[in-house]
Design an enzyme around this catalytic site. Structure first.
Site, short mmCIF file in Angstrom:
data_model
loop_
_atom_site.label_atom_id
_atom_site.label_comp_id
_atom_site.label_asym_id
_atom_site.label_seq_id
_atom_site.Cartn_x
_atom_site.Cartn_y
_atom_site.Cartn_z
N GLY A 317 37.46 40.87 47.07
CA GLY A 317 36.76 41.33 48.24
C GLY A 317 36.28 42.76 48.13
N ILE A 320 34.89 44.23 41.43
CA ILE A 320 34.96 43.37 40.24
C ILE A 320 35.86 44.06 39.22
CG2 ILE A 320 33.64 42.28 38.40
CD1 ILE A 320 31.22 42.30 40.22
N ASP A 431 49.07 43.07 52.00
CA ASP A 431 48.29 41.96 51.41
C ASP A 431 49.06 41.31 50.27
OD1 ASP A 431 46.14 40.27 51.40
OD2 ASP A 431 44.86 41.53 50.16
#
Length: 617
Positions: A317, A320, A431
Site C-alpha cells: 500500500g 514497491i 499492522d
C-alpha cells in the site's frame, strides 16, 4: 533592471571564452581513441566506447560502463553484464543482470529482449528457450520447481500455448535439453547466469587495413557497423586564432573552475538544508535524533544499489520493494515509497523513526534511508524466504513441522515484547499480520513494515489516534469502536492473536467450515471453543502428544490475545511467558460477548492494503 543569476553569468563566461577552444582541438579527441576501456578483467577498444574513450571512438549503441570492476552494456533498454570479450573473433559473452539473482519470481517481472540484428549475431552454439507459467500445466512441457511460483515450464519452440499467461525467453547452450534435466532448476539457472555469446558484425578486413596504415577504425552509420579509417595524430600547426583562444582558455580555466565549484557547493548545501528542513518540520525532536544516526543514501545511490530498480520482490500500500546489493556484497531490500506529496511523508517518517530505534533478532534491521524531495526509500536487510503468509497457506502449512510453526509464533511474540517493553520509547506497530512478518534462511521471523506505527513514552498506556489504522480481520475492536476501551499496546496483542490462529490454520477453517455463522465470527472464531471441548486443536489431527500439546498451547494463547476487551488480554511479556510455559498452567479463556458495533463499515480510508510489502525469492 534584470540581473542574471550568478550561475548563469558564470556559465555564460565559461562558454564564451571556450567557444573556439573545442574547434581548435576537436581533432585531438581522435588521438584519445588509442586508449582502451579498462574495467576489472575487461579490456575493450573499437567499436566500444566509455570510460576514458569518448563517444567518437565507438558506436553510439556500444557504450560500456564500469561499476565495482564489473562491466555493463545496455542493449535494447536491457542491462547486461559483459563477462568476457574476445577481440580476435569479435565476440563477447553477456548475461542479463535481472537474471543473475533468480528466475523464480512471482509474478514474472521479466520482459523479452531483442538484440539488434544489424550489430549482433548469436553464436550457433546457443539457442532460445521460453519459460512459461501455465494453468493448467501442459504435460508435454518440461517443468521445474520454483519456491516462489510452484513450477515453471520450458519449451524449445517459441509458440505460445493458450493456457500460459506469462512467458519470457532466455538464451542457453544448445546442449541444454529440458527433458533430460526435468525438475532440476539449478542447471537452468546456472546456464542462464553464465550468459551467452554474440558476434559483432564488423568488417574485419577494413579494420585490419586501418591498423596497417597507422590509423584507427571508425564507424560510418548509426546501426550497421560499417567502418572507415581515421588518422590517429593531430596536425602539428594551429591557426593564430586557435592559439589565442587556447591560451586565454587555459589561463582562465582555474579561476572559472574554482568559481563553478564554489557556486555548486553553496547551491547544493542550500538545497540539502532546505530538504532536511522540510523533513524536520514534520518530525518530532526525538525522531530527528534517530534519523541523524542512520546512513543516508542519495537517490542515485539507491538506483545503483537496485540496478536501476531491476527486480521487484514485493508491492504494498505504501510502495514497491526491490532487491538490491550494497557495495560490500550484502543483499538488501529497498522499499521505494509512493508519491508523498499529499501526506508530508508521514508513513516514511513513522517507519524510519520506528525502525531506527530497534535492535532485536526478531525485528527487521534498518540499514539506511533516502530522502530527496519527494523521492524517499528505506533500505533494510533482505529476507530470502519472503513473508509468512506464503508459508501458512493450506497447502504449505500442512507440511510444516509443529515445532517450526511454534518457533515462528514465539519469535513474533518476542519481537512485539521488545517493541512494547524493551525499547526506550514504546512502539505500537498497528499492522501485525502474516504479510508483515518476514522469514530468514532458518525460518526465524522478523517483524517488518512500520508504516502505521506510533511511538509513545513507556509510561503512556493510552494512545490517541486521528484515524483508524490496520488491516481488516486483524484490527482490535477498540481501534474502530471506543465501546471496547482505549487504544493501547494491547491492540497489537489482538493482532498477534489473530496471527497465531492464522498460523495454526484457524482462519482457513473459519472461511470453509463456518460460512453460516454471523459476521462477527471473522473477528472471533467462536467455533474454536467447541473444538477445544471435542479435543480438536483447529489445524489438523496430530498423532504425537508433543505436537498436540504445542497445538493446544498456541490455540489457547491465541484465544487469550483476541479477547474483545483490552483489559482481558495479556501484555506481550505475559504472552511470551505463556508461550514458553507449561500447558497445564493455561486456562481456557472466557467466551466473549461481542457488541453489535464490532463489525465496522469497510471504508477503504482506514484499511491498509492486504498486499503489504514483503520480499520474495
Amino acid at each position: 533592471m534584470y540581473y542574471l543569476p550568478s550561475s548563469c553569468l558564470v556559465l555564460f563566461l565559461f562558454f564564451s571564452l571556450f567557444y573556439h577552444l573545442p574547434c581548435a582541438s576537436s581533432k585531438q579527441t581522435l588521438g584519445w581513441c588509442e586508449s582502451q576501456f579498462q574495467c576489472g578483467n575487461i579490456t575493450a577498444g573499437f567499436p566500444f566506447w566509455g570510460g576514458n574513450r569518448p563517444e567518437v571512438c565507438g558506436h553510439p549503441l556500444l557504450e560500456l560502463h564500469c561499476l565495482d570492476n564489473i562491466t555493463s552494456l545496455t542493449i535494447s533498454d536491457h542491462l547486461y553484464h559483459v563477462l568476457s570479450i574476445n577481440h580476435t573473433y569479435n565476440t563477447l559473452r553477456v548475461a542479463r543482470t535481472d537474471f543473475l539473482q533468480s528466475i523464480c519470481l512471482s509474478p514474472f517481472p521479466f520482459a523479452n529482449a531483442t538484440l539488434p540484428p544489424e550489430i549482433f549475431d548469436i553464436l550457433p552454439t546457443y539457442k532460445s528457450v521460453t519459460l512459461y507459467r501455465c494453468y493448467p500445466v501442459i504435460p508435454d512441457l518440461a517443468r521445474y520447481g520454483c519456491p516462489a511460483i510452484g513450477s515453471v515450464s520450458v519449451s524449445d519452440n517459441l509458440e505460445n500455448p493458450v493456457s500460459c499467461e506469462a512467458r519470457f525467453t532466455v538464451n542457453i547452450p544448445t546442449s541444454f535439453v529440458p527433458n533430460e534435466k526435468r525438475l532440476n532448476i539449478t542447471s537452468l539457472v546456472r546456464d542462464v547466469r553464465n550468459g551467452f555469446e554474440v558476434r559483432l558484425r564488423i568488417d574485419e578486413n577494413s579494420c585490419q587495413e586501418c591498423s596497417s596504415s597507422h590509423k584507427y577504425c571508425g564507424f560510418t552509420g548509426t546501426l550497421p557497423l560499417e567502418t572507415k579509417c581515421r588518422p590517429l595524430n593531430l596536425p602539428t600547426r594551429l591557426s593564430s586564432e586557435a592559439k589565442i583562444a587556447t591560451i586565454a582558455g587555459v589561463s582562465l580555466l582555474p579561476f572559472l573552475v574554482l568559481t563553478l565549484v564554489v557556486h555548486i557547493i553553496r547551491k547544493q548545501k542550500t538545497s540539502n538544508d532546505k530538504g532536511q528542513q522540510d523533513l524536520k518540520e514534520h518530525i518530532p525532536k526525538p525522531r530527528i535524533k534517530a534519523l541523524i544516526q542512520l546512513k543516508q543514501y542519495s537517490y542515485e545511490q539507491v538506483k545503483r544499489i537496485t540496478n536501476s530498480f531491476a527486480e521487484v520482490v514485493g508491492r504494498g500500500g505504501f510502495g514497491i520493494v526491490y532487491r538490491g546489493t550494497l557495495s560490500d556484497g550484502r543483499m538488501v531490500a529497498v522499499k521505494v515509497l509512493k508519491d508523498l506529496k499529499g501526506n508530508n511523508g508521514e508513513d516514511f517518517i513513522n517507519e524510519v523513526a520506528s525502525m531506527s530505534q530497534t535492535s532485536h533478532v526478531n525485528i527487521v534491521t534498518l540499514l539506511g534511508f533516502c530522502s530527496e524531495g519527494y523521492k524517499r526509500a528505506i533500505i533494510y536487510e533482505f529476507m530470502e524466504n519472503g513473508s509468512l503468509d506464503k508459508f501458512i497457506s493450506s497447502k504449505k502449512s500442512s507440511t510444516m513441522d509443529w515445532r517450526e510453526l511454534y518457533g515462528i509464533a514465539l519469535g513474533v511474540a518476542r519481537g512485539l515484547e521488545y517493541l512494547h517493553h524493551g525499547c526506550r520509547t514504546r512502539i505500537v506497530h498497528f499492522d501485525i499480520k502474516p504479510q508483515n512478518v518476514l522469514l530468514d534462511d532458518n525460518l526465524s521471523p522478523k517483524v517488518s513494515d512500520f508504516g502505521l506505527a506510533k511511538l509513545c513514552e513507556r509510561k503512556e498506556s493510552i494512545l490517541s489516534l486521528m484515524d483508524t489504522r490496520g488491516t481488516i480481520g486483524y484490527i482490535a475492536p477498540e481501534v474502530f469502536s471506543r465501546v471496547y476501551g482505549s487504544v493501547s499496546h494491547k491492540s497489537d496483542v489482538y493482532s498477534y492473536g489473530m496471527l497465531v490462529l492464522d498460523i495454526i490454520g484457524a482462519r482457513n477453517k473459519t472461511s470453509t467450515e463456518d460460512t453460516t455463522s454471523s459476521t462477527s465470527s471473522m473477528y472471533f472464531p467462536e467455533w474454536i471453543y467447541k473444538d477445544l471441548e471435542k479435543g480438536d486443536n483447529g489445524r489438523l489431527i496430530v498423532n504425537r502428544s508433543e505436537e498436540d500439546e504445542i497445538a493446544k498451547k498456541m490455540t489457547l494463547v491465541g484465544l487469550w490475545c483476541i479477547q474483545p476487551w483490552p483489559l482481558d488480554r495479556p501484555a506481550m511479556n505475559r504472552v511470551v511467558e505463556m508461550m514458553e510455559g507449561n500447558l497445564d498452567a493455561l486456562e481456557v479463556p472466557p467466551r466473549p460477548v461481542l457488541q453489535c458495533s464490532v463489525v465496522p463499515h469497510l471504508d477503504s480510508s482506514w484499511i491498509s492494503e492486504e498486499n503489504s510489502i514483503s520480499s520474495e525469492i
